[in-house]
Design a protein around this motif. Structure first.
Motif, short mmCIF file in Angstrom:
data_model
loop_
_atom_site.label_atom_id
_atom_site.label_comp_id
_atom_site.label_asym_id
_atom_site.label_seq_id
_atom_site.Cartn_x
_atom_site.Cartn_y
_atom_site.Cartn_z
N PRO A 54 0.82 -1.22 0.00
CA PRO A 54 0.00 0.00 0.00
C PRO A 54 0.86 1.28 0.00
CG PRO A 54 -0.91 -1.60 1.52
CD PRO A 54 0.39 -2.18 1.02
N GLU A 55 1.97 1.23 0.74
CA GLU A 55 2.82 2.42 0.80
C GLU A 55 3.49 2.68 -0.57
OE1 GLU A 55 5.75 5.23 1.54
OE2 GLU A 55 6.47 3.16 1.27
N GLU A 56 3.95 1.62 -1.22
CA GLU A 56 4.57 1.76 -2.55
C GLU A 56 3.53 2.21 -3.57
OE1 GLU A 56 7.84 -1.79 -1.70
OE2 GLU A 56 6.04 -2.21 -2.89
N ARG A 57 2.32 1.68 -3.41
CA ARG A 57 1.25 2.05 -4.35
C ARG A 57 1.00 3.56 -4.33
NH1 ARG A 57 -1.27 4.03 -7.16
NH2 ARG A 57 -3.21 3.58 -8.26
N ARG A 58 1.14 4.16 -3.13
CA ARG A 58 0.94 5.62 -3.03
C ARG A 58 2.04 6.38 -3.76
NH1 ARG A 58 -1.42 4.21 1.86
NH2 ARG A 58 0.54 4.16 3.01
N ARG A 59 3.24 5.81 -3.77
CA ARG A 59 4.37 6.49 -4.44
C ARG A 59 4.38 6.26 -5.95
NH1 ARG A 59 9.40 6.89 -1.08
NH2 ARG A 59 8.71 6.51 1.03
N ALA A 60 3.74 5.18 -6.39
CA ALA A 60 3.91 4.70 -7.77
C ALA A 60 3.54 5.73 -8.85
CB ALA A 60 3.12 3.40 -7.97
N PRO A 61 2.53 6.62 -8.62
CA PRO A 61 2.20 7.58 -9.68
C PRO A 61 3.34 8.54 -10.02
CG PRO A 61 0.42 7.45 -8.07
CD PRO A 61 1.57 6.69 -7.50
N ALA A 62 4.40 8.56 -9.20
CA ALA A 62 5.54 9.44 -9.47
C ALA A 62 6.11 9.20 -10.86
CB ALA A 62 6.62 9.24 -8.41
N LEU A 63 6.06 7.96 -11.33
CA LEU A 63 6.64 7.66 -12.64
C LEU A 63 5.90 8.43 -13.74
CD1 LEU A 63 8.88 5.94 -13.93
CD2 LEU A 63 7.17 4.17 -14.36
N PHE A 64 4.57 8.33 -13.73
CA PHE A 64 3.79 9.05 -14.74
C PHE A 64 3.90 10.57 -14.53
CE2 PHE A 64 -0.50 10.64 -16.23
CZ PHE A 64 -0.19 10.57 -17.58
N GLN A 65 3.98 11.00 -13.25
CA GLN A 65 4.13 12.44 -12.99
C GLN A 65 5.43 12.97 -13.60
OE1 GLN A 65 3.76 12.56 -8.73
NE2 GLN A 65 1.57 12.09 -8.82
N MET A 66 6.52 12.22 -13.45
CA MET A 66 7.80 12.69 -14.01
C MET A 66 7.77 12.68 -15.54
SD MET A 66 9.63 13.76 -11.74
CE MET A 66 8.60 14.01 -10.34
N LEU A 67 7.11 11.69 -16.11
CA LEU A 67 6.99 11.64 -17.57
C LEU A 67 6.16 12.83 -18.06
CD1 LEU A 67 6.36 7.80 -17.96
CD2 LEU A 67 8.30 9.05 -18.93
N SER A 68 5.08 13.13 -17.34
CA SER A 68 4.21 14.24 -17.75
C SER A 68 4.96 15.57 -17.59
CB SER A 68 2.94 14.27 -16.90
OG SER A 68 2.29 13.04 -16.99
N ARG A 69 5.74 15.65 -16.52
CA ARG A 69 6.53 16.87 -16.28
C ARG A 69 7.53 17.07 -17.42
NH1 ARG A 69 8.75 19.54 -11.48
NH2 ARG A 69 10.80 20.30 -12.09
N ALA A 70 8.19 15.99 -17.84
CA ALA A 70 9.15 16.07 -18.95
C ALA A 70 8.43 16.53 -20.22
CB ALA A 70 9.81 14.71 -19.17
#
Ligand code: AMP
Length: 284
Positions: free
Chosen positions: A195-211
């Motif tokens: 559950p804790e990792e699941r909360r962090r997981a959207p970071a990947l898409f966020q960084m891609l969107s930021r790029a």
């Protein structure tokens, strides 16, 4: 929905459909179906009269035996989901039927170059396993079209290249990535997240969107290598272990420069025991 395990029985069904002039679509999967897979099935149904879904956890594409052994196998759930849609035929080939000589001695289909970069650099042999099994499935089913997800962008490009190079008479259709509400790309491997990792997981898409935003803001005139290094750093700060974060040309996955306008930003990162991959297109 009917199920076939044996190749001759499946072929008999295909011959019958062909005799009636029906268009046939194939959706290859490894099972543990989610809404992303089902969106491929819907795309197939919109384009063909008959849809075959295959479920086969392909040992040749796993470079890690433990990963193969623990890959989620949820056949009864998968069957219910496909029955709801409904699909015409579920193909469940046996490993011995696809690889009668064993994995090591079987003929392989390899796309040079494209198989060795990005995910291929971190998972040696993985893409040869993918192109080999997809080539087999295309030969067995002989569909008019086959549907794949853009989530596995490199895989989609490899399959297109293989079909083109081998003159396979099939149309390869790519469909957009289905995401959870917080942006995480749906994947069978998301079940590995705590559950804790699941909360962090959207970071990947966020960084891609930021790029993506940064590239668009600068009309492509920014240093892609700086941007990649910055994104890797930010992913590490958020507890992910990135393998790569890379701005590439969408057409051939070559490293992109400022003159390139049709781009894809691809990334792979570990989070706990899950390896996440994702990508975004940038068309400037
Ligand atoms: P897999 O079962 O993971 O081998 O995936 C089977 C097919 O589903 C492949 O063509 C994948 O690219 C596609 N797929 C996986 N995840 C998604 C997703 N989130 N959205 C759309 N297609 C997907």
């Amino acid at each position: 929905m009917d199920t076939e395990h044996a190749i001759p029985a499946l072929r008999a069904r295909i011959v019958d459909w062909r005799a009636r002039g029906q268009r046939i679509a194939l959706v290859p999967t490894m099972g543990n179906l989610h809404a992303g897979h089902l969106s491929l099935v819907e795309a197939a149904q919109a384009r063909a009269e008959r849809v075959v879904v295959s479920i086969f956890v392909n040992p040749m594409q796993f470079n890690d035996k433990q990963d193969f052994a623990s890959y989620p196998r949820t056949l009864e759930d998968d069957r219910r989901k496909l029955e709801d849609i409904p699909v015409d035929l579920l193909f469940l080939p046996e490993q011995a039927a696809l690889y009668p000589r064993g994995l090591e001695s079987s003929t392989r289909v390899t796309v040079p170059g494209l198989s060795d970069i990005l995910c291929g650099a971190f998972r040696p042999g993985h893409f040869a396993g993918v192109t080999t099994v997809v080539c087999m499935l295309l030969n067995i089913v002989q569909p008019d079209l086959a549907v794949f997800g853009e989530k596995d962008f490199q895989q989609l490009l490899l399959i297109r290249r293989m079909a083109h190079d081998l003159h396979l008479p099939v149309e390869i259709v790519g469909m957009p990535t289905r995401r959870e509400e917080d942006g995480l790309a749906m994947s069978s491997r998301n079940h590995y997240l705590t559950p804790e990792e699941r909360r962090r997981a959207p970071a990947l898409f966020q960084m891609l969107s930021r790029a993506r935003e940064t590239i668009l803001q600068h009309s492509g005139a920014c240093d892609f290598r700086d941007l990649e290094a910055d994104a890797m750093e930010r992913l590490r700060d958020r507890g992910l272990r990135p393998e790569y974060f890379s701005v590439r040309r969408a057409a051939d996955l070559a490293l992109a420069g400022p003159e390139d306008k049709d781009l894809v930003v691809l990334a792979a990162a570990w989070l706990g025991s899950a390896r996440l991959i994702d990508n975004v297109r940038v068309q400037g």
